[in-house]
Motif scaffolding. Structure first.
Motif, PDB file in Angstrom:
ATOM      1  N   GLN A  95      -7.726 -15.735   0.816  1.00 12.61           N
ATOM      2  CA  GLN A  95      -7.542 -14.073   1.295  1.00 12.61           C
ATOM      3  C   GLN A  95      -7.404 -13.500   0.317  1.00 12.61           C
ATOM      4  OE1 GLN A  95      -6.230 -12.268   4.449  1.00 12.61           O
ATOM      5  NE2 GLN A  95      -5.863 -14.389   5.471  1.00 12.61           N
ATOM      6  N   ALA A  96      -6.287 -13.988  -0.724  1.00 15.52           N
ATOM      7  CA  ALA A  96      -5.804 -14.249  -2.092  1.00 15.52           C
ATOM      8  C   ALA A  96      -6.885 -14.256  -3.275  1.00 15.52           C
ATOM      9  CB  ALA A  96      -4.819 -14.199  -2.887  1.00 15.52           C
ATOM     10  N   SER A  97      -8.088 -15.888  -3.140  1.00 17.76           N
ATOM     11  CA  SER A  97      -8.605 -15.495  -3.976  1.00 17.76           C
ATOM     12  C   SER A  97     -10.196 -14.542  -3.611  1.00 17.76           C
ATOM     13  CB  SER A  97      -9.106 -16.828  -4.052  1.00 17.76           C
ATOM     14  OG  SER A  97     -10.400 -17.783  -4.068  1.00 17.76           O
ATOM     15  N   GLY A  98     -10.044 -14.771  -2.102  1.00 20.46           N
ATOM     16  CA  GLY A  98     -11.520 -13.735  -1.743  1.00 20.46           C
ATOM     17  C   GLY A  98     -11.131 -12.193  -2.667  1.00 20.46           C
ATOM     18  N   ARG A  99     -10.154 -11.632  -2.957  1.00 18.19           N
ATOM     19  CA  ARG A  99      -9.820 -10.662  -3.060  1.00 18.19           C
ATOM     20  C   ARG A  99     -10.058 -10.563  -5.000  1.00 18.19           C
ATOM     21  NH1 ARG A  99      -5.096 -10.367   0.276  1.00 18.19           N
ATOM     22  NH2 ARG A  99      -4.170 -11.239  -1.227  1.00 18.19           N
ATOM     23  N   PHE A 100      -9.931 -11.063  -5.713  1.00 17.42           N
ATOM     24  CA  PHE A 100     -10.007 -11.735  -7.127  1.00 17.42           C
ATOM     25  C   PHE A 100     -11.979 -11.188  -7.141  1.00 17.42           C
ATOM     26  CE2 PHE A 100      -5.989 -12.294  -7.908  1.00 17.42           C
ATOM     27  CZ  PHE A 100      -5.878 -12.421  -8.864  1.00 17.42           C
ATOM     28  N   LYS A 101     -12.393 -12.712  -6.351  1.00 18.12           N
ATOM     29  CA  LYS A 101     -13.719 -12.712  -6.498  1.00 18.12           C
ATOM     30  C   LYS A 101     -14.718 -11.455  -6.003  1.00 18.12           C
ATOM     31  CE  LYS A 101     -13.816 -17.650  -5.293  1.00 18.12           C
ATOM     32  NZ  LYS A 101     -14.349 -18.282  -4.221  1.00 18.12           N
ATOM     33  N   LYS A 102     -14.171 -10.226  -4.772  1.00 17.16           N
ATOM     34  CA  LYS A 102     -14.695  -9.170  -5.080  1.00 17.16           C
ATOM     35  C   LYS A 102     -14.415  -8.020  -5.166  1.00 17.16           C
ATOM     36  CE  LYS A 102     -14.432 -10.393   0.201  1.00 17.16           C
ATOM     37  NZ  LYS A 102     -13.830  -9.928   1.265  1.00 17.16           N
ATOM     38  N   GLY A 103     -13.485  -8.189  -6.414  1.00 19.53           N
ATOM     39  CA  GLY A 103     -12.833  -7.034  -7.597  1.00 19.53           C
ATOM     40  C   GLY A 103     -12.202  -6.323  -6.387  1.00 19.53           C
ATOM     41  N   GLN A 104     -11.545  -7.051  -6.005  1.00 20.05           N
ATOM     42  CA  GLN A 104     -10.695  -5.729  -5.316  1.00 20.05           C
ATOM     43  C   GLN A 104      -9.838  -4.928  -6.097  1.00 20.05           C
ATOM     44  OE1 GLN A 104      -9.055  -6.506  -0.746  1.00 20.05           O
ATOM     45  NE2 GLN A 104      -6.402  -5.657  -1.103  1.00 20.05           N
ATOM     46  N   GLY A 105      -8.881  -3.624  -5.857  1.00 22.83           N
ATOM     47  CA  GLY A 105      -8.352  -2.963  -6.974  1.00 22.83           C
ATOM     48  C   GLY A 105      -9.086  -2.199  -8.272  1.00 22.83           C
ATOM     49  N   GLY A 128       5.581  -4.054  -6.434  1.00 22.08           N
ATOM     50  CA  GLY A 128       4.670  -4.578  -5.366  1.00 22.08           C
ATOM     51  C   GLY A 128       3.217  -5.129  -5.461  1.00 22.08           C
ATOM     52  N   CYS A 129       2.896  -6.361  -6.816  1.00 21.65           N
ATOM     53  CA  CYS A 129       2.361  -6.540  -6.769  1.00 21.65           C
ATOM     54  C   CYS A 129       0.935  -7.592  -6.290  1.00 21.65           C
ATOM     55  CB  CYS A 129       1.981  -7.039  -8.586  1.00 21.65           C
ATOM     56  SG  CYS A 129       2.973  -8.363  -8.749  1.00 21.65           S
ATOM     57  N   ALA A 130       1.872  -8.569  -5.344  1.00 24.55           N
ATOM     58  CA  ALA A 130       0.988  -9.358  -4.645  1.00 24.55           C
ATOM     59  C   ALA A 130       0.453 -10.975  -5.668  1.00 24.55           C
ATOM     60  CB  ALA A 130       0.317  -9.031  -3.860  1.00 24.55           C
ATOM     61  N   ASP A 131      -0.829 -10.398  -5.526  1.00 26.56           N
ATOM     62  CA  ASP A 131      -0.600 -11.728  -5.811  1.00 26.56           C
ATOM     63  C   ASP A 131      -1.612 -11.234  -7.375  1.00 26.56           C
ATOM     64  OD1 ASP A 131      -3.143  -9.926  -5.404  1.00 26.56           O
ATOM     65  OD2 ASP A 131      -3.932 -11.588  -4.328  1.00 26.56           O
ATOM     66  N   GLY A 132      -1.986  -9.649  -8.004  1.00 27.29           N
ATOM     67  CA  GLY A 132      -2.106  -8.702  -9.359  1.00 27.29           C
ATOM     68  C   GLY A 132      -3.110  -8.862  -9.383  1.00 27.29           C
ATOM     69  N   CYS A 133      -4.589  -9.197  -7.726  1.00 25.76           N
ATOM     70  CA  CYS A 133      -5.764  -8.297  -7.769  1.00 25.76           C
ATOM     71  C   CYS A 133      -5.737  -6.910  -8.776  1.00 25.76           C
ATOM     72  CB  CYS A 133      -5.971  -8.372  -6.510  1.00 25.76           C
ATOM     73  SG  CYS A 133      -5.256  -7.252  -5.836  1.00 25.76           S
ATOM     74  N   ASN A 134      -4.646  -5.669  -8.805  1.00 27.26           N
ATOM     75  CA  ASN A 134      -4.728  -4.722  -8.778  1.00 27.26           C
ATOM     76  C   ASN A 134      -4.932  -4.786 -10.975  1.00 27.26           C
ATOM     77  OD1 ASN A 134      -4.696  -3.656  -6.522  1.00 27.26           O
ATOM     78  ND2 ASN A 134      -3.110  -3.447  -5.888  1.00 27.26           N
ATOM     79  N   LEU A 135      -3.711  -5.544 -11.145  1.00 29.43           N
ATOM     80  CA  LEU A 135      -3.335  -5.612 -13.000  1.00 29.43           C
ATOM     81  C   LEU A 135      -4.368  -6.492 -13.666  1.00 29.43           C
ATOM     82  CD1 LEU A 135       0.129  -6.342 -12.726  1.00 29.43           C
ATOM     83  CD2 LEU A 135      -0.742  -4.384 -13.036  1.00 29.43           C
ATOM     84  N   VAL A 136      -5.718  -6.876 -13.125  1.00 31.07           N
ATOM     85  CA  VAL A 136      -6.276  -8.314 -13.146  1.00 31.07           C
ATOM     86  C   VAL A 136      -7.404  -7.302 -14.406  1.00 31.07           C
ATOM     87  CG1 VAL A 136      -7.857  -8.834 -11.572  1.00 31.07           C
ATOM     88  CG2 VAL A 136      -7.839 -10.480 -13.149  1.00 31.07           C
ATOM     89  N   HIS A 137      -7.335  -6.259 -13.494  1.00 33.26           N
ATOM     90  CA  HIS A 137      -8.718  -5.153 -14.304  1.00 33.26           C
ATOM     91  C   HIS A 137      -8.435  -5.066 -14.788  1.00 33.26           C
ATOM     92  CE1 HIS A 137     -10.768  -6.220 -10.437  1.00 33.26           C
ATOM     93  NE2 HIS A 137     -10.504  -5.651  -9.744  1.00 33.26           N
TER      94      HIS A 137
END
Length: 215
Positions: A95-105, A128-137
């Motif tokens: 699911q984390a991988s999917g968040r990155f692919k979908k551009g979540q955040g 509380g960054c979890a997998d970092g999908c917010n930060l990657v952008h």
């Protein structure tokens, strides 16, 4: 209405509530932010079935979880990845991988980047960054980003995406940053005002704080 849980979720739920009842998980009462201790209880359990008493302050109307686990109990809960196993049923790494692919955040980046550019800011911190999908952008735009979380598996996944993610929370932060992200995190603070004061010590002048809350 209670949600329908998988057998694995039900096992986690049963163990958690048993540990609460037997005092294995420490809990505490706190006053409202307005200092009142006059509450009306509206619920004993959340939609998953976790023991989660919810009360409304009769003085100011704030809705809060009280009594609640202590800060150390919350830390143990999030470090165990039980949080992800119950709220993200199934393979939460996929699911984390999917968040990155979908551009979540991306909505957070869309809100902050114009202000960051306007103020010539360069560094961001997420608690509380979890997998970092917010930060990657922000990382892809060339900004310095650092994230803290307790969940070990999602942190490791985020590191494979080239992000600087570290185990811990506000108490582990070093240095100062131009922007701080608290996305679906502030509601877990056991000492909201104290935690925000502590966090402000790591914010540069003219810095920004982004707070995202459910609903």
């Amino acid at each position: 209405m209670a949600l329908k849980l998988t057998p694995d979720q039900q096992k986690i739920l049963k163990t958690y509530n048993k540990n609460i009842a037997e005092g294995i998980i420490a809990i505490e009462n706190t006053s409202c932010l307005c200092n009142s201790e006059d509450f009306v209880k509206v619920a004993d359990f959340d939609r998953y079935g976790f023991w989660h008493p919810v009360k409304i302050c009769k003085n100011c109307g704030l809705i809060m979880h009280n009594p609640h686990p202590t800060e150390n109990s919350y830390k143990d809960f999030f470090e165990s990845d039980t949080f992800r196993e119950i709220y993200d049923a199934g393979n939460y790494i996929e699911q984390a991988s999917g968040r990155f692919k979908k551009g979540q955040g991306k909505q957070i980046a869309d809100a902050l980047l114009p202000l960051i550019r306007e103020r010539s800011l360069t560094s961001l911190l997420e608690i509380g960054c979890a997998d970092g999908c917010n930060l990657v952008h922000f990382s892809r735009e060339g900004y310095q980003v650092i994230g803290y979380d307790y969940g070990p598996k999602l942190l490791e996944f985020g590191k494979t995406q080239g992000l600087d993610l570290r185990k811990g929370s506000i108490q582990n932060v070093e240095g100062k940053y131009d922007a701080v992200i608290l996305n679906h995190v502030a509601q877990h603070f056991t000492d909201f005002l104290g935690n925000m004061r502590e966090l402000s010590q790591h914010l540069n002048p003219k810095g920004l704080v982004y707070v995202g809350l459910q609903n």
